[in-house]
Write a protein that holds these residues in place. Structure first.
Motif, PDB file in Angstrom:
ATOM      1  N   ASP A   1     -17.475  14.023 -50.060  1.00  0.00           N
ATOM      2  CA  ASP A   1     -18.906  14.006 -50.407  1.00  0.00           C
ATOM      3  C   ASP A   1     -19.519  12.639 -50.140  1.00  0.00           C
ATOM      4  N   ILE A   2     -19.198  12.082 -48.986  1.00  0.00           N
ATOM      5  CA  ILE A   2     -19.687  10.747 -48.640  1.00  0.00           C
ATOM      6  C   ILE A   2     -21.216  10.705 -48.573  1.00  0.00           C
ATOM      7  N   GLU A   3     -21.824  11.850 -48.178  1.00  0.00           N
ATOM      8  CA  GLU A   3     -23.292  11.888 -48.078  1.00  0.00           C
ATOM      9  C   GLU A   3     -23.941  11.691 -49.448  1.00  0.00           C
ATOM     10  N   LYS A   4     -23.338  12.268 -50.492  1.00  0.00           N
ATOM     11  CA  LYS A   4     -23.887  12.126 -51.840  1.00  0.00           C
ATOM     12  C   LYS A   4     -23.768  10.682 -52.329  1.00  0.00           C
ATOM     13  N   LEU A   5     -22.667  10.042 -51.972  1.00  0.00           N
ATOM     14  CA  LEU A   5     -22.499   8.634 -52.349  1.00  0.00           C
ATOM     15  C   LEU A   5     -23.525   7.764 -51.623  1.00  0.00           C
ATOM     16  N   GLU A   6     -23.742   8.069 -50.342  1.00  0.00           N
ATOM     17  CA  GLU A   6     -24.744   7.318 -49.568  1.00  0.00           C
ATOM     18  C   GLU A   6     -26.124   7.424 -50.227  1.00  0.00           C
ATOM     19  N   LYS A   7     -26.465   8.623 -50.658  1.00  0.00           N
ATOM     20  CA  LYS A   7     -27.767   8.845 -51.293  1.00  0.00           C
ATOM     21  C   LYS A   7     -27.883   8.051 -52.591  1.00  0.00           C
ATOM     22  N   ALA A   8     -26.778   8.032 -53.384  1.00  0.00           N
ATOM     23  CA  ALA A   8     -26.787   7.296 -54.645  1.00  0.00           C
ATOM     24  C   ALA A   8     -26.989   5.801 -54.409  1.00  0.00           C
ATOM     25  N   VAL A   9     -26.330   5.269 -53.375  1.00  0.00           N
ATOM     26  CA  VAL A   9     -26.459   3.842 -53.057  1.00  0.00           C
ATOM     27  C   VAL A   9     -27.858   3.538 -52.529  1.00  0.00           C
ATOM     28  N   GLU A  10     -28.372   4.413 -51.696  1.00  0.00           N
ATOM     29  CA  GLU A  10     -29.683   4.178 -51.072  1.00  0.00           C
ATOM     30  C   GLU A  10     -30.810   4.114 -52.103  1.00  0.00           C
ATOM     31  N   MET A  11     -30.736   4.947 -53.142  1.00  0.00           N
ATOM     32  CA  MET A  11     -31.827   4.976 -54.112  1.00  0.00           C
ATOM     33  C   MET A  11     -31.679   3.907 -55.207  1.00  0.00           C
ATOM     34  N   HIS A  12     -30.552   3.169 -55.185  1.00  0.00           N
ATOM     35  CA  HIS A  12     -30.344   2.157 -56.221  1.00  0.00           C
ATOM     36  C   HIS A  12     -31.275   0.958 -56.013  1.00  0.00           C
ATOM     37  N   LYS A  13     -31.700   0.341 -57.128  1.00  0.00           N
ATOM     38  CA  LYS A  13     -32.754  -0.680 -57.041  1.00  0.00           C
ATOM     39  C   LYS A  13     -32.384  -2.040 -57.637  1.00  0.00           C
ATOM     40  N   THR A  14     -31.143  -2.226 -58.063  1.00  0.00           N
ATOM     41  CA  THR A  14     -30.771  -3.522 -58.639  1.00  0.00           C
ATOM     42  C   THR A  14     -30.139  -4.400 -57.556  1.00  0.00           C
ATOM     43  N   PRO A  15     -29.895  -5.676 -57.852  1.00  0.00           N
ATOM     44  CA  PRO A  15     -29.250  -6.570 -56.863  1.00  0.00           C
ATOM     45  C   PRO A  15     -27.869  -6.104 -56.418  1.00  0.00           C
ATOM     46  N   PHE A  16     -27.296  -5.099 -57.102  1.00  0.00           N
ATOM     47  CA  PHE A  16     -25.969  -4.609 -56.720  1.00  0.00           C
ATOM     48  C   PHE A  16     -26.045  -3.651 -55.526  1.00  0.00           C
ATOM     49  N   LYS A  17     -27.254  -3.327 -55.102  1.00  0.00           N
ATOM     50  CA  LYS A  17     -27.398  -2.379 -53.990  1.00  0.00           C
ATOM     51  C   LYS A  17     -26.785  -2.931 -52.698  1.00  0.00           C
ATOM     52  N   LYS A  18     -27.075  -4.184 -52.379  1.00  0.00           N
ATOM     53  CA  LYS A  18     -26.590  -4.748 -51.113  1.00  0.00           C
ATOM     54  C   LYS A  18     -25.068  -4.793 -51.031  1.00  0.00           C
TER      55      LYS A  18
ATOM     56  N   LEU B   1     -19.739   0.463 -48.867  1.00  0.00           N
ATOM     57  CA  LEU B   1     -19.898   1.842 -48.385  1.00  0.00           C
ATOM     58  C   LEU B   1     -19.749   1.909 -46.874  1.00  0.00           C
ATOM     59  N   LYS B   2     -20.253   0.897 -46.178  1.00  0.00           N
ATOM     60  CA  LYS B   2     -20.122   0.836 -44.720  1.00  0.00           C
ATOM     61  C   LYS B   2     -18.656   0.799 -44.307  1.00  0.00           C
ATOM     62  N   GLU B   3     -17.854   0.049 -45.067  1.00  0.00           N
ATOM     63  CA  GLU B   3     -16.409  -0.022 -44.783  1.00  0.00           C
ATOM     64  C   GLU B   3     -15.750   1.343 -44.980  1.00  0.00           C
ATOM     65  N   ILE B   4     -16.165   2.028 -46.044  1.00  0.00           N
ATOM     66  CA  ILE B   4     -15.594   3.346 -46.351  1.00  0.00           C
ATOM     67  C   ILE B   4     -15.935   4.338 -45.242  1.00  0.00           C
ATOM     68  N   ILE B   5     -17.172   4.305 -44.780  1.00  0.00           N
ATOM     69  CA  ILE B   5     -17.610   5.229 -43.720  1.00  0.00           C
ATOM     70  C   ILE B   5     -16.846   4.961 -42.414  1.00  0.00           C
ATOM     71  N   GLU B   6     -16.677   3.677 -42.072  1.00  0.00           N
ATOM     72  CA  GLU B   6     -15.940   3.323 -40.861  1.00  0.00           C
ATOM     73  C   GLU B   6     -14.494   3.792 -40.939  1.00  0.00           C
ATOM     74  N   LYS B   7     -13.910   3.656 -42.119  1.00  0.00           N
ATOM     75  CA  LYS B   7     -12.523   4.099 -42.313  1.00  0.00           C
ATOM     76  C   LYS B   7     -12.423   5.612 -42.141  1.00  0.00           C
ATOM     77  N   CYS B   8     -13.411   6.342 -42.698  1.00  0.00           N
ATOM     78  CA  CYS B   8     -13.413   7.808 -42.565  1.00  0.00           C
ATOM     79  C   CYS B   8     -13.537   8.213 -41.086  1.00  0.00           C
ATOM     80  N   MET B   9     -14.371   7.509 -40.352  1.00  0.00           N
ATOM     81  CA  MET B   9     -14.567   7.832 -38.930  1.00  0.00           C
ATOM     82  C   MET B   9     -13.312   7.558 -38.119  1.00  0.00           C
ATOM     83  N   ASN B  10     -12.619   6.480 -38.452  1.00  0.00           N
ATOM     84  CA  ASN B  10     -11.397   6.134 -37.732  1.00  0.00           C
ATOM     85  C   ASN B  10     -10.283   7.130 -38.017  1.00  0.00           C
ATOM     86  N   ASN B  11     -10.255   7.617 -39.244  1.00  0.00           N
ATOM     87  CA  ASN B  11      -9.216   8.598 -39.613  1.00  0.00           C
ATOM     88  C   ASN B  11      -9.448   9.938 -38.942  1.00  0.00           C
TER      89      ASN B  11
END
Length: 315
Positions: free
Chosen positions: A281-298, A304-314
């Protein structure tokens, strides 16, 4: 065309008397039918009126009786409560069995104890409860499920925290039922569980985290306990079940907690751990991160980018 004769209302009673003394009525006579029907309706209305009056009297009587019974019960309960409280501060050892008896008969008593009794009396009651081996099982469960939540709402000092720690040691099974109730009760200050968790040893902290995972938290309950949940999550040994449960909570309440820093901390901690696991459910995690508004978003986006790259490589 035949003419239908009618009588004035003032003459109808006279006509009826004439019909009554006349020869036996002919069943097909239109006048007999007309007045007989009126009489039947009148009788029916009178009967219904009498029945309604009787029902009203019965209802008033029942209501009055119920009110008196309720008042009588309240007075009896009040008298029993006063009897229970009398000298309880100084005679708790002698009155403990009496306390159990009264609380089983009147369960609401237990919620009144934290309000009515002195700190000294509460401490004595809890000491006996923790030490006695013959405490009634029903009373014990009632005490944990009603007394402690009420006490923690009214007093969240070190005194109450100390009682909570001792309660967990004395009756771990009963306390195991209490902990989810404390997590779900947003009227209890969140610092209570925060401070309680810090006192636990490593094994009990793991049990605490397991209870969080097993408890079905609403949005409000999740938000109320975010600091404690994040603290417990950071210190626990992660497994697939823990990750799945935390991810479900993060995704489910992402919109509500989009401006909450504690949510941002939990989201970042989760993503950092998830780098070493298979992510669904990587898409749901992406959505949760995208809508976040505190300094922890970046930093969350970077992980999350690392996780997505790992999924693509696998793949």
């Amino acid at each position: 065309m035949p003419v239908m004769w009618t009588f004035s209302s003032s003459s109808q009673s006279l006509l009826k008397r004439c019909l009554d003394v006349a020869a036996p009525a002919e069943a097909d006579n239109k006048w007999v039918k007309k007045f007989k029907r009126k009489e039947e309706i009148s009788v029916e209305n009178e009967t219904k009126k009498d029945e309604n009056n009787k029902n009203n009297v019965v209802e008033v009587f029942d209501s009055d009786l119920e009110s008196r019974e309720s008042e009588k019960q309240e007075n009896s309960t009040s008298d029993s409560y006063e009897e229970l409280l009398e000298n309880l501060d100084t005679e708790i050892e002698l009155k403990f069995d009496f306390l159990q008896e009264k609380c089983l008969a009147y369960p609401d008593f237990i919620t009144k104890l934290p309000e009515k009794l002195s700190t000294s009396a509460i401490e004595k009651i809890c000491k006996l409860l923790f030490e006695k081996s013959d405490v009634d099982k029903q009373f014990l469960d009632m005490f944990y499920q009603k007394f402690f939540p009420t006490l923690l709402k009214r007093d969240n000092s070190w005194f109450s925290l100390d009682l909570l720690v001792k309660a967990e040691i004395a009756h771990p099974v009963a306390f195991g039922k209490l902990l989810p109730m404390l997590l779900k009760d947003i009227e209890i200050p969140n610092k209570v569980l925060q401070e309680f968790y810090q006192i636990l040893n490593e094994g009990k902290k793991a049990t605490f985290m397991k209870k969080i995972v097993e408890t079905d938290l609403t949005a409000e309950e999740f938000e109320h306990n975010l600091f404690t949940i994040h603290t417990a999550y950071k210190n626990c040994i992660k497994n697939m079940q823990t990750q799945k449960s935390i991810q479900n909570l993060l995704v489910k309440y992402s919109e509500r907690c989009s401006s909450d820093k504690n949510y941002g901390k939990l989201l970042l901690s989760f993503l950092q751990e998830q780098k070493n696991m298979v992510t669904k459910d990587i898409e749901k995690l992406e959505k949760a991160v995208e809508m976040h508004k505190t300094p922890f978003k970046k930093p969350c986006l970077n992980v999350l980018k690392e996780i997505i790259e790992k999924c693509m490589n696998n793949n």
